[in-house]
Scaffold this active site. Sequence first.
Site, PDB file in Angstrom:
ATOM      1  N   TYR A  72      16.005 -17.393  -0.815  1.00 46.14           N
ATOM      2  CA  TYR A  72      15.764 -17.004   0.580  1.00 46.14           C
ATOM      3  C   TYR A  72      16.390 -15.637   0.876  1.00 46.14           C
ATOM      4  O   TYR A  72      15.774 -14.778   1.492  1.00 46.14           O
ATOM      5  CB  TYR A  72      16.359 -18.064   1.513  1.00 46.14           C
ATOM      6  CG  TYR A  72      15.908 -17.944   2.950  1.00 46.14           C
ATOM      7  CD1 TYR A  72      14.872 -18.740   3.438  1.00 46.14           C
ATOM      8  CD2 TYR A  72      16.506 -17.031   3.825  1.00 46.14           C
ATOM      9  CE1 TYR A  72      14.459 -18.641   4.751  1.00 46.14           C
ATOM     10  CE2 TYR A  72      16.099 -16.921   5.139  1.00 46.14           C
ATOM     11  CZ  TYR A  72      15.070 -17.726   5.600  1.00 46.14           C
ATOM     12  OH  TYR A  72      14.659 -17.618   6.909  1.00 46.14           O
ATOM     13  N   PHE A 124      -6.980   3.369  12.062  1.00 45.57           N
ATOM     14  CA  PHE A 124      -7.627   2.166  11.547  1.00 45.57           C
ATOM     15  C   PHE A 124      -7.701   1.121  12.665  1.00 45.57           C
ATOM     16  O   PHE A 124      -6.896   1.142  13.596  1.00 45.57           O
ATOM     17  CB  PHE A 124      -6.824   1.638  10.356  1.00 45.57           C
ATOM     18  CG  PHE A 124      -7.466   0.460   9.684  1.00 45.57           C
ATOM     19  CD1 PHE A 124      -8.693   0.595   9.041  1.00 45.57           C
ATOM     20  CD2 PHE A 124      -6.862  -0.785   9.692  1.00 45.57           C
ATOM     21  CE1 PHE A 124      -9.292  -0.495   8.429  1.00 45.57           C
ATOM     22  CE2 PHE A 124      -7.460  -1.875   9.073  1.00 45.57           C
ATOM     23  CZ  PHE A 124      -8.673  -1.740   8.445  1.00 45.57           C
ATOM     24  N   ASP A 125      -8.661   0.179  12.566  1.00 43.33           N
ATOM     25  CA  ASP A 125      -8.871  -0.715  13.723  1.00 43.33           C
ATOM     26  C   ASP A 125      -7.666  -1.609  14.049  1.00 43.33           C
ATOM     27  O   ASP A 125      -7.365  -1.820  15.221  1.00 43.33           O
ATOM     28  CB  ASP A 125     -10.183  -1.507  13.631  1.00 43.33           C
ATOM     29  CG  ASP A 125     -10.341  -2.287  12.346  1.00 43.33           C
ATOM     30  OD1 ASP A 125      -9.367  -2.386  11.579  1.00 43.33           O
ATOM     31  OD2 ASP A 125     -11.444  -2.829  12.112  1.00 43.33           O
ATOM     32  N   ASP A 215       0.248   5.952   7.698  1.00 44.92           N
ATOM     33  CA  ASP A 215      -0.430   4.685   7.408  1.00 44.92           C
ATOM     34  C   ASP A 215      -0.988   4.852   5.995  1.00 44.92           C
ATOM     35  O   ASP A 215      -1.937   5.594   5.765  1.00 44.92           O
ATOM     36  CB  ASP A 215      -1.540   4.466   8.452  1.00 44.92           C
ATOM     37  CG  ASP A 215      -2.294   3.168   8.231  1.00 44.92           C
ATOM     38  OD1 ASP A 215      -2.025   2.484   7.224  1.00 44.92           O
ATOM     39  OD2 ASP A 215      -3.174   2.842   9.053  1.00 44.92           O
ATOM     40  N   ALA A 217      -2.173   2.869   3.266  1.00 40.21           N
ATOM     41  CA  ALA A 217      -2.904   1.890   2.445  1.00 40.21           C
ATOM     42  C   ALA A 217      -3.475   2.498   1.154  1.00 40.21           C
ATOM     43  O   ALA A 217      -3.376   1.901   0.092  1.00 40.21           O
ATOM     44  CB  ALA A 217      -4.019   1.250   3.262  1.00 40.21           C
ATOM     45  N   LYS A 258      -4.294  -2.839  -0.864  1.00 42.75           N
ATOM     46  CA  LYS A 258      -5.088  -1.701  -1.347  1.00 42.75           C
ATOM     47  C   LYS A 258      -4.351  -1.061  -2.530  1.00 42.75           C
ATOM     48  O   LYS A 258      -4.426  -1.566  -3.633  1.00 42.75           O
ATOM     49  CB  LYS A 258      -5.334  -0.693  -0.213  1.00 42.75           C
ATOM     50  CG  LYS A 258      -6.418  -1.112   0.776  1.00 42.75           C
ATOM     51  CD  LYS A 258      -5.948  -2.094   1.798  1.00 42.75           C
ATOM     52  CE  LYS A 258      -6.929  -2.300   2.919  1.00 42.75           C
ATOM     53  NZ  LYS A 258      -6.256  -2.290   4.229  1.00 42.75           N
ATOM     54  N   HIS A 450     -18.507  -9.331  15.017  1.00 41.34           N
ATOM     55  CA  HIS A 450     -19.189  -9.271  13.721  1.00 41.34           C
ATOM     56  C   HIS A 450     -18.769 -10.390  12.777  1.00 41.34           C
ATOM     57  O   HIS A 450     -19.543 -10.810  11.924  1.00 41.34           O
ATOM     58  CB  HIS A 450     -19.002  -7.902  13.062  1.00 41.34           C
ATOM     59  CG  HIS A 450     -17.579  -7.499  12.837  1.00 41.34           C
ATOM     60  ND1 HIS A 450     -16.747  -7.127  13.862  1.00 41.34           N
ATOM     61  CD2 HIS A 450     -16.846  -7.419  11.713  1.00 41.34           C
ATOM     62  CE1 HIS A 450     -15.562  -6.820  13.367  1.00 41.34           C
ATOM     63  NE2 HIS A 450     -15.585  -6.998  12.073  1.00 41.34           N
TER      64      HIS A 450
END
Length: 458
Positions: A72, A124-125, A215, A217, A258, A450
Amino acid sequence: MEFPFAESYKIKMVEPIKRTSIEERIKIIKEAKYNLFNIRSKHVFIDLLTDSGTGAMSHNQWSEMMLGDESYAGASSYYKMKNAIKTILGFEHFLPTHQGRAAENVLFSVLIKEGDLVPGNSHFDTTKGHIEIRKATAVDCTIDDANDTTKYHPFKGNVDINKLKKVFENNPVEKIPFIIVTITNNTSGGQPVSMQNIKEVKQIADKYKVKLVIDSARFAENAYFIKTREKAYENKSIKEIVKEIFSYADAMTMSSKKDAIVNMGGFIAMKDEKLFKEASVFNILFEGFITYGGMSGRDMNALAQGLDEATEFDYLETRIKQVEYLGNLLLEYGVPILEPIGGHAIFVDALKFLPNVSREEFPAQTLAIELFIEGGVRGVEIGAIMADRDPISRENRFPELELVRLAIPRRTYTNNHMQYVAATIKNVYDRRNDIKKGVKIVNEAPVLRHFTVELEKL
Ligand SMILES: *Cc1c(COP(=O)(O)O)cnc(C)c1O
């Protein structure tokens, strides 16, 4: 004779995939209400829905899985990940999170308050979502060339420095907690950002004393483009370039699904101890104790190993050349795609591909359905269905572009699979004039429709 390009790995474990018949696929897609998210993966032959968490781990990553320390607190796996982040990325402090959006949630809980502005390049969304849910605004400062689908620009993901300056000139600096640069720029088609641009953004951040957050990724793919397209970096190694990129950042958020080539995971890294301590509070609350933060020890081990592999030139060359290979086949066949070809995906221009299908009948979704029926290839619509309705008028929003994204998982498919995908698209392209009708919505959710939308063929 000249050697053809060959992959920088060989295959030790395989997962069988199976082709269904056209008749079966017509039935499957109808039962899925013409929504590709509803199709079982066993019915997909080549799955290009996303490159997120779909990559193949190496034998070294799998052997690291066996060495995971599941304690842990104070697990050796935590220290392995800490060491990789320090030596490869250059950050003193980090917090593990279960994926990229969790990193955004934790970091933004510290940095963003109501009414703030966060300028950047096509956020990014999930990034935008985490800004807007805090009643702050994401200000898009991407260069205008990013909107031209065929114009060549080596770094189409760049921040427009003048647009960024205007944000600072026209707003009180207290309202701007940080600038966020996304590498590569996912939303504009996996397009890279140049080192020069990152430096210029950093100068503005310094001038106004605000933080620069990256960001990250697809940071390694971005470094490959810097090496191959930015003259001053042609003789630098990927690892040197990566170090320099992050030398300009105060913090980074990472979706490890990614460019760390793992199936799940993420992290935040930062230079400042104060920020680390503030973010730790939210990490413990949302993700878990700071030495595991939503990840198992074995996954942290695989992630540390993945960061090392993803920042090797040979791996990146294989990766980017495979995406290019598919893109070039499509260009050869005359298929309209976004250019230049980006790092992780091919984007097919559905408005040019299916000019007979009206925008009200969702051409990109129609094309994605046809690709599944033709060859069992699964892509994703990035068009009016994904754009949702206007929150106030409830009218459909029609974005400038209707695209089908074919995202290529890392180290997962061979170039023969890419040939198969290209043939699937070519066959649909050859009968494009017979496709005159699209789809209509019969059921939809109020937001992010979507994922669950139900459609009927017209
Ligand atoms: C995928 C992604 C995220 C979110 O990460 P998840 O791991 O999917 O939560 C954030 N930013 C960019 C640029 C991404 O590509």
